[in-house]
Structure formats: structure tokens, C-alpha cells
Motif scaffolding. Structure first.
Motif, PDB file in Angstrom:
ATOM      1  N   ALA A   1      27.952 -34.816   9.941  1.00 56.95           N
ATOM      2  CA  ALA A   1      26.821 -33.873   9.975  1.00 56.95           C
ATOM      3  C   ALA A   1      27.372 -32.494  10.300  1.00 56.95           C
ATOM      4  CB  ALA A   1      25.814 -34.321  11.027  1.00 56.95           C
ATOM      5  N   THR A   2      27.831 -31.800   9.256  1.00 57.23           N
ATOM      6  CA  THR A   2      28.425 -30.477   9.481  1.00 57.23           C
ATOM      7  C   THR A   2      27.841 -29.445   8.521  1.00 57.23           C
ATOM      8  OG1 THR A   2      30.207 -30.852   7.898  1.00 57.23           O
ATOM      9  CG2 THR A   2      30.656 -31.460  10.190  1.00 57.23           C
ATOM     10  N   ALA A   3      28.064 -28.187   8.886  1.00 54.81           N
ATOM     11  CA  ALA A   3      27.630 -27.079   8.040  1.00 54.81           C
ATOM     12  C   ALA A   3      28.357 -27.130   6.697  1.00 54.81           C
ATOM     13  CB  ALA A   3      27.936 -25.767   8.750  1.00 54.81           C
ATOM     14  N   GLN A   4      29.607 -27.550   6.764  1.00 59.97           N
ATOM     15  CA  GLN A   4      30.418 -27.624   5.549  1.00 59.97           C
ATOM     16  C   GLN A   4      29.781 -28.576   4.528  1.00 59.97           C
ATOM     17  OE1 GLN A   4      34.907 -28.921   4.479  1.00 59.97           O
ATOM     18  NE2 GLN A   4      34.543 -28.400   6.581  1.00 59.97           N
TER      19      GLN A   4
ATOM     20  N   ASN B   1      15.070 -35.765  13.048  1.00 62.58           N
ATOM     21  CA  ASN B   1      13.969 -34.799  13.081  1.00 62.58           C
ATOM     22  C   ASN B   1      12.639 -35.565  13.027  1.00 62.58           C
ATOM     23  OD1 ASN B   1      11.888 -33.093  11.693  1.00 62.58           O
ATOM     24  ND2 ASN B   1      13.516 -31.573  11.800  1.00 62.58           N
TER      25      ASN B   1
ATOM     26  N   TRP C   1      21.539 -24.360   7.233  1.00 65.41           N
ATOM     27  CA  TRP C   1      22.670 -24.341   6.304  1.00 65.41           C
ATOM     28  C   TRP C   1      22.291 -24.854   4.920  1.00 65.41           C
ATOM     29  CZ3 TRP C   1      27.349 -22.173   6.334  1.00 65.41           C
ATOM     30  CH2 TRP C   1      27.805 -21.658   7.544  1.00 65.41           C
ATOM     31  N   GLY C   2      21.486 -25.911   4.872  1.00 62.64           N
ATOM     32  CA  GLY C   2      21.111 -26.467   3.578  1.00 62.64           C
ATOM     33  C   GLY C   2      20.049 -25.617   2.893  1.00 62.64           C
TER      34      GLY C   2
ATOM     35  N   ALA D   1       6.645 -28.346   8.607  1.00 65.02           N
ATOM     36  CA  ALA D   1       6.067 -29.363   7.730  1.00 65.02           C
ATOM     37  C   ALA D   1       5.891 -30.595   8.607  1.00 65.02           C
ATOM     38  CB  ALA D   1       7.002 -29.660   6.578  1.00 65.02           C
TER      39      ALA D   1
ATOM     40  N   ASP E   1      21.985 -32.519   7.408  1.00 61.05           N
ATOM     41  CA  ASP E   1      21.979 -33.512   8.488  1.00 61.05           C
ATOM     42  C   ASP E   1      20.866 -34.547   8.346  1.00 61.05           C
ATOM     43  OD1 ASP E   1      24.014 -31.998   9.489  1.00 61.05           O
ATOM     44  OD2 ASP E   1      22.995 -31.374  11.323  1.00 61.05           O
TER      45      ASP E   1
ATOM     46  N   GLY F   1      12.978 -25.854   5.657  1.00 62.93           N
ATOM     47  CA  GLY F   1      14.123 -25.546   6.510  1.00 62.93           C
ATOM     48  C   GLY F   1      14.875 -24.325   6.019  1.00 62.93           C
ATOM     49  N   SER F   2      15.354 -23.513   6.973  1.00 61.67           N
ATOM     50  CA  SER F   2      16.122 -22.315   6.615  1.00 61.67           C
ATOM     51  C   SER F   2      17.485 -22.344   7.306  1.00 61.67           C
ATOM     52  CB  SER F   2      15.346 -21.055   7.005  1.00 61.67           C
ATOM     53  OG  SER F   2      14.984 -21.115   8.375  1.00 61.67           O
TER      54      SER F   2
ATOM     55  N   THR G   1      25.402 -21.308  12.856  1.00 62.49           N
ATOM     56  CA  THR G   1      25.654 -22.133  14.049  1.00 62.49           C
ATOM     57  C   THR G   1      27.082 -22.046  14.615  1.00 62.49           C
ATOM     58  OG1 THR G   1      25.880 -23.999  12.531  1.00 62.49           O
ATOM     59  CG2 THR G   1      23.801 -23.810  13.719  1.00 62.49           C
TER      60      THR G   1
ATOM     61  N   TYR H   1      34.998 -17.441   9.338  1.00 60.91           N
ATOM     62  CA  TYR H   1      33.623 -17.066   9.657  1.00 60.91           C
ATOM     63  C   TYR H   1      33.318 -15.659   9.183  1.00 60.91           C
ATOM     64  CZ  TYR H   1      33.511 -21.357  12.199  1.00 60.91           C
ATOM     65  OH  TYR H   1      33.565 -22.676  12.512  1.00 60.91           O
TER      66      TYR H   1
HETATM   67  C1  LIG Z   1      26.359 -24.811  18.149  1.00 61.08           C
HETATM   68  C2  LIG Z   1      26.730 -25.469  16.866  1.00 61.08           C
HETATM   69  C3  LIG Z   1      27.948 -25.189  16.276  1.00 61.08           C
HETATM   70  C4  LIG Z   1      28.291 -25.791  15.071  1.00 61.08           C
HETATM   71  N1  LIG Z   1      29.498 -25.490  14.515  1.00 61.08           N
HETATM   72  C5  LIG Z   1      29.819 -26.015  13.317  1.00 61.08           C
HETATM   73  C6  LIG Z   1      31.046 -25.666  12.692  1.00 61.08           C
HETATM   74  O1  LIG Z   1      31.834 -24.896  13.233  1.00 61.08           O
HETATM   75  N2  LIG Z   1      31.327 -26.204  11.482  1.00 61.08           N
HETATM   76  C7  LIG Z   1      30.471 -27.063  10.864  1.00 61.08           C
HETATM   77  O2  LIG Z   1      30.772 -27.507   9.749  1.00 61.08           O
HETATM   78  N3  LIG Z   1      29.308 -27.430  11.433  1.00 61.08           N
HETATM   79  C8  LIG Z   1      28.952 -26.922  12.641  1.00 61.08           C
HETATM   80  N4  LIG Z   1      27.777 -27.279  13.237  1.00 61.08           N
HETATM   81  C9  LIG Z   1      26.897 -28.256  12.579  1.00 61.08           C
HETATM   82  C10 LIG Z   1      26.010 -27.574  11.551  1.00 61.08           C
HETATM   83  O3  LIG Z   1      25.377 -26.448  12.097  1.00 61.08           O
HETATM   84  C11 LIG Z   1      24.959 -28.540  11.022  1.00 61.08           C
HETATM   85  O4  LIG Z   1      25.591 -29.662  10.494  1.00 61.08           O
HETATM   86  C12 LIG Z   1      24.128 -27.838   9.958  1.00 61.08           C
HETATM   87  O5  LIG Z   1      23.351 -26.843  10.576  1.00 61.08           O
HETATM   88  C13 LIG Z   1      23.227 -28.796   9.201  1.00 61.08           C
HETATM   89  O6  LIG Z   1      22.500 -28.065   8.262  1.00 61.08           O
HETATM   90  P1  LIG Z   1      21.011 -28.481   7.876  1.00 61.08           P
HETATM   91  O7  LIG Z   1      20.555 -27.519   6.846  1.00 61.08           O
HETATM   92  O8  LIG Z   1      20.959 -29.921   7.574  1.00 61.08           O
HETATM   93  O9  LIG Z   1      20.178 -28.306   9.215  1.00 61.08           O
HETATM   94  P2  LIG Z   1      19.984 -27.014  10.117  1.00 61.08           P
HETATM   95  O10 LIG Z   1      21.016 -25.997   9.844  1.00 61.08           O
HETATM   96  O11 LIG Z   1      19.827 -27.533  11.498  1.00 61.08           O
HETATM   97  O12 LIG Z   1      18.599 -26.425   9.616  1.00 61.08           O
HETATM   98  C14 LIG Z   1      17.391 -27.101   9.767  1.00 61.08           C
HETATM   99  C15 LIG Z   1      16.280 -26.129   9.452  1.00 61.08           C
HETATM  100  O13 LIG Z   1      15.057 -26.841   9.327  1.00 61.08           O
HETATM  101  C16 LIG Z   1      14.057 -26.228  10.120  1.00 61.08           C
HETATM  102  N5  LIG Z   1      13.096 -27.275  10.460  1.00 61.08           N
HETATM  103  C17 LIG Z   1      13.163 -28.217  11.416  1.00 61.08           C
HETATM  104  N6  LIG Z   1      12.073 -29.003  11.376  1.00 61.08           N
HETATM  105  C18 LIG Z   1      11.304 -28.552  10.357  1.00 61.08           C
HETATM  106  C19 LIG Z   1      10.051 -28.946   9.804  1.00 61.08           C
HETATM  107  N7  LIG Z   1       9.358 -29.975  10.309  1.00 61.08           N
HETATM  108  N8  LIG Z   1       9.555 -28.242   8.758  1.00 61.08           N
HETATM  109  C20 LIG Z   1      10.239 -27.195   8.233  1.00 61.08           C
HETATM  110  N9  LIG Z   1      11.428 -26.776   8.722  1.00 61.08           N
HETATM  111  C21 LIG Z   1      11.953 -27.457   9.763  1.00 61.08           C
HETATM  112  C22 LIG Z   1      14.841 -25.629  11.284  1.00 61.08           C
HETATM  113  O14 LIG Z   1      14.108 -24.621  11.929  1.00 61.08           O
HETATM  114  C23 LIG Z   1      16.056 -25.088  10.539  1.00 61.08           C
HETATM  115  O15 LIG Z   1      15.755 -23.851   9.936  1.00 61.08           O
HETATM  116  C24 LIG Z   1      27.410 -26.701  14.449  1.00 61.08           C
HETATM  117  C25 LIG Z   1      26.180 -26.983  15.048  1.00 61.08           C
HETATM  118  C26 LIG Z   1      25.836 -26.376  16.236  1.00 61.08           C
HETATM  119  C27 LIG Z   1      24.498 -26.688  16.858  1.00 61.08           C
END
Ligand SMILES: Cc1cc2nc3c(=O)[nH]c(=O)nc-3n(C[C@H](O)[C@H](O)[C@H](O)COP(=O)(O)OP(=O)(O)OC[C@H]3O[C@@H](n4cnc5c(N)ncnc54)[C@H](O)[C@@H]3O)c2cc1C
Length: 484
Positions: free
Chosen positions: A390-393, A338, A58-59, A119, A380, A55-56, A86, A463
């Protein structure tokens, strides 16, 4: 098994020249014509542990940025060759910002290996992954079109896509940061007839559709009813994402589009539907009321306690209202697990979210209660004991802490210990240079709430500061890009 033997060589430090040669032989045997999966041989840097990040977002991207890449042999596997910021997707979908400024390319890191792939399977006992290239949706579409009923494993490479075949990869340490999908709750027609707002591709599609609706509504053959329907924008889900999109869309339709299509602007209708009685349920009540009052003043309709039962081309079926036509439907009703996480059966999951349960150093736990010390799940896709949103933070704080854990281990230092979340507040943009900022739950700094332009300033500067590269900070200056 042969794959297992090769993978062991990849994991157990510096091998003898002989075992390396044997390993190479085995690898080449595996990749001979006819084998369906290709095993990538281990890194030539035997002194480094192989860290694979899935995954690329937030995490994953934050771990990539912060982990000591001199001490780890880092491989990133993600279908997205970029990190998408996001919080700016709603702005990108109406052209307030150039969509490129919400992206950071993974390939700007020259000291890692990157595969644009999914994956599909994790074998935790052999420390191996099965991956499938994700080299563009058009590739998948073209290949699927030529093979009926194709599943990932049955897809065969064609002459134009020689790399399009599954491969296996081994790891010493694995970071799972694959996020979630959008939830549809099994409501028929959502994916086919609605638009999600989860990625930059979605933003681009939404922006094109908005402009398409206005152009279609301008055609000489369109009836009054059709025109009104085309200019009805439905948003299902009154959480922060749906609300921000409504605010941005209202800005767009009352400014640039009102100038460009003066006869149409009074026909525009923006409505938010939610099963809950109101919007922004996760915010402090007074802020949700502030946002509601602002939207009502501006003519954005909020329809709570509504149950969408089906989505058809051009209309919703709502239990309380019957058929409701729309030109564009944006669907934002929360998260679904997922498929990779769904495929993992041997690890404990949260009963409600179905995310992987983790301890405070992010290790998942097997059904038998054993912690997997070389596997880390963040963002998430993970569920800490202390339930976090489930937030970016959350995802970025977890990633930051995980990098500390990994770096301490690689440097032979003491581990920083377990993770604690620090709530820094939540924000939402409401349009018209106005936002809400909820700091009622924060532990550090001033508590309380902000509304209006001051909150907007805080929203925008947060931001601005978080935007990763200097290039993107510069391009985050107010730009509306309306070209489709
Ligand atoms: C429109 C929008 C606005 C948002 N605004 C906010 C905000 O203002 N503040 C806030 O705190 N949060 C916000 N969020 C929530 C925040 O974006 C998520 O909580 C955050 O992205 C979670 O991070 P993550 O790394 O878990 O997953 P993600 O950021 O979703 O990243 C998942 C990554 O895994 C990759 N992936 C998926 N499946 C696979 C696989 N099988 N193999 C390999 N890679 C895979 C995806 O392509 C992606 O690169 C927002 C979300 C959205 C959609």
C-alpha cells in the motif's frame, strides 16, 4: 423508482428535449422541501460520459490530472479539497517544509465539478452514490453538538449550513480511490490520546503539540518528572512513516529547539515501539540494520517486541514495561479499511486487508463473480491478485494506467490492456541529511542499496521532481516553519 428513472436519463447519452424536460421536472420534485436527499441532475454536456472520482489522494488526484477532461464530464468527491503529498508529511509535522508545499488544490482544475463531501454509499446496480458534505470538521462538530446522538443521515441543515444535507449523484464510470484509515487494532484510547500521521491536518496538530510540550516544560510550576514526561516522544510503529518522523523529530530537537530551549534539549527522549523485533521490516535487512545503528548512536531508542495494550492521557500501557509516560504519542501501525469499502457487501474482498479485489484493469468483482466494467478501484482500497504494497508508488502507477484505459475508450482507441507494476525502489529519511534507498527488488535501472547522504540526495530529488506544481517545487527549498 423515481430516482432510478432520472439516473437512467443521466446515463444514456443525448436525450430528446422532452425527456430532458421530464428529467428536470423529476429532479425539481425530488429536491422539494422535505426530501432528505438531493439528486444532482446530469451534466448539460450529454455527449460526454460522466466520470466520478472518489478521493483526491495519490490515486484519485493522478486520475484527475491525466484523464482527458475534454472527453469526460469529471466530478471529484472528496472530503479533502486538496491532494496531500504524503511522503512530506513527516517533514511538515516538524516544520522542515512549509505545509502548503505538500498540498495541491483540487480546485486548480477549472473544467471539473468538485464536491467537498464523503461518499457514504454506492448503489452499483443503479449507478448512484449517496454523499454527505464534509465542509470542515468544525461544521460537523457544531452540528453534532446541537443534535445529540447524530448520525450522518439524521443531521439536519441549520441556518448557517444550508448545504449540509445528503445528496445523490449518478455516474457512468466510477473511480474508487478512497484509501485506508489508520489501524488501531481495537487498542483502547489510541484515537483519543494519540496522534495519527495520515494527513496535513495531523501534521499541523503534531507540530503544535511538539511546541506545546516544550512551552509546558518551561513553565515554573512543572516538576522534574513532569518535565521529563512532557519531553518523552513515543512513536508506535517502526515502519517507514514512524522512522521518518523519528528522524525529523531528532533533527528538530537537536538543532532549532536545542537553541531555543537550551536547558531542555538534554531531557528529550525519542522512542520507537513495535511488536516486531526491529524497525523497517519491509526493507532489506542490511538497510534496517544501518538505520537501527544510526538511531542508536543518536540516542533514539528502539524497543522491539513491545505490545501496547492501552493508551491513556499522557501514558501508554505496555505489556512488557507497564506504564510509560509520554508528552506526544504518534501512532503509525498500519492500515484499516475505509468505512466506504466496509459498507460495500456485494463485492469480493481480500481476506487479509479487506480491500476490494480487482482484476488487472482495476474492475472489482461481485460475489457472484461478475466484473463491474464501469467501476475501477485503485490504490490502498484495492487488492490486485499480485499482492502489492500500500504505497504512493503503486497508487500513482495504477492511476496513470487507469487514465490510459479511460482515455483510450473515450477516444475510440484500442485498450492498453492489463496493468503491470514496476518497482522503482523504496526510500526512508533517517534525519541529519541521511536516508536509505532500497532498490534490491527493482526490474529496471541499477539494483542495490544506498545509504547516507547519497541516498538523501536521491530521496530529496525524487520528491522535488514528483512535487506537482512549479510553485511547490520552489517552496520545497529548505524552510523550517516553527510558528505554531
Ligand atoms: C505519512 C505518510 C508517508 C508516506 N510516505 C510514502 C512514501 O514515501 N512512499 C510511498 O510510496 N508511499 C508513502 N505513503 C503511503 C501512500 O501515501 C499511500 O499508499 C497512498 O496515499 C495511497 O493512495 P490512495 O489514493 O489509495 O489513498 P490516499 O492517498 O489516502 O487518498 C484517499 C483519498 O480519499 C478521500 N476519501 C476518504 N474517504 C472518502 C469517501 N468516503 N468519499 C470520498 N473520498 C474519500 C481522502 O480524503 C483522500 O483524498 C505514505 C503514507 C503516509 C501516511
Amino acid at each position: 423508482p423515481m430516482l432510478g428513472t432520472t439516473a437512467t436519463v443521466a446515463r444514456t447519452g443525448r436525450p430528446s428535449p422532452r425527456s430532458a424536460a421530464t428529467s428536470a421536472l423529476r429532479t425539481s420534485k425530488l429536491t422539494s422541501p422535505g426530501s432528505s436527499a438531493r439528486l444532482f441532475s446530469s451534466s448539460p454536456r450529454w455527449d460526454k460520459q460522466k466520470l466520478v472520482i472518489l478521493g483526491s489522494g495519490w490515486g484519485g488526484y493522478e486520475v484527475l490530472r491525466k484523464v482527458d477532461r475534454k472527453r469526460y464530464d469529471v466530478t471529484v468527491i472528496s472530503p479533502n479539497s486538496y491532494f496531500a503529498f504524503t511522503p512530506l508529511l513527516a517533514s511538515a509535522s516538524v516544520g522542515t517544509i512549509d505545509y502548503n508545499s505538500a498540498l495541491e488544490p483540487v480546485r486548480r482544475f477549472h473544467d471539473i465539478t468538485y464536491y467537498q463531501a464523503w461518499a457514504d454509499k454506492v448503489d452499483f446496480s443503479r449507478k448512484q452514490l449517496v454523499c454527505m458534505p464534509a465542509t470542515g470538521s468544525s461544521t460537523r462538530k457544531r452540528i453534532n453538538a446541537s443534535i445529540s446522538d447524530a448520525t450522518d443521515s439524521s443531521i439536519q441543515p441549520t441556518a448557517s449550513f444550508p448545504g449540509y444535507k445528503p445528496f445523490e449523484i449518478s455516474y457512468d464510470k466510477l473511480v474508487i480511490a478512497v484509501g485506508c484509515y489508520s489501524a488501531t487494532f481495537g487498542i483502547p484510547g489510541v484515537s483519543a490520546n494519540g496522534y495519527f500521521l495520515k494527513d496535513i491536518r495531523d501534521s499541523n496538530k503534531i507540530r503544535s503539540r511538539i511546541l506545546e510540550c516544550f512551552e509546558l516544560a518551561s513553565q515554573p510550576t512543572v516538576t522534574d518528572v513532569e518535565r521529563r514526561n512532557l519531553l518523552s516522544f513515543a512513536i508506535v510503529g517502526g515502519g517507514p512513516t514512524g522512522v521518518e518522523f523519528a528522524g525529523e523529530l531528532h533533527d528538530l530537537t537537536t538543532t532549532e529547539l536545542a537553541e531555543a530551549y537550551p536547558k531542555l534539549s538534554r531531557l528529550v527522549n525519542i522512542t520507537i515501539y513495535d511488536v516486531a523485533p526491529g524497525i523497517l521490516g519491509s526493507f532489506d535487512k542490511s538497510l534496517a540494520e544501518y538505520a537501527t545503528a544510526k538511531f542508536v548512536r543518536e540516542g533514539i531508542q528502539i524497543k522491539g517486541s513491545r505490545h501496547v495494550t492501552a493508551v491513556h492521557e499522557g501514558y501508554l500501557e505496555i505489556k512488557e514495561e507497564g506504564k510509560v509516560p509520554f508528552g506526544l504519542l504518534v501512532w503509525n501501525t498500519g492500515l484499516a479499511p475505509n468505512p466506504l469499502i466496509q459498507s460495500i457487501k456485494e463485492l469480493q474482498k481480500d481476506e487479509k486487508t479487506k480491500s476490494l479485489k480487482i482484476n488487472d484493469t482495476f474492475n472489482p468483482v461481485t460475489n457472484e463473480g461478475k466484473e463491474l466494467k464501469d467501476v475501477f478501484v485503485i490504490g490502498d482500497a484495492s487488492a490486485l491478485k499480485q499482492k502489492l504494497p500500500a504505497t504512493a508508488q503503486v497508487a500513482s502507477q495504477e492511476a496513470h494506467w487507469l487514465s490510459k484505459i479511460l482515455n483510450a475508450e473515450a477516444r475510440g482507441q484500442e485498450s492498453p490492456g492489463g496493468f503491470t507494476f514496476h518497482n522503482r525502489g523504496t526510500m526512508a529519511y533517517l534525519g541529519d541529511w541521511s536516508a536509505i534507498l532500497d532498490r534490491s527488488q527493482v526490474e529496471e535501472g541499477p539494483k542495490g542499496e544506498l545509504t547516507g547522504r547519497t541516498a538523501w540526495l536521491a530521496w530529496r530529488s525524487a520528491y522535488w521532481l514528483q512535487a506537482l506544481s512549479f510553485r511547490n517545487r520552489v517552496s520545497l527549498a529548505y524552510v523550517r516553519d516553527l510558528s505554531s
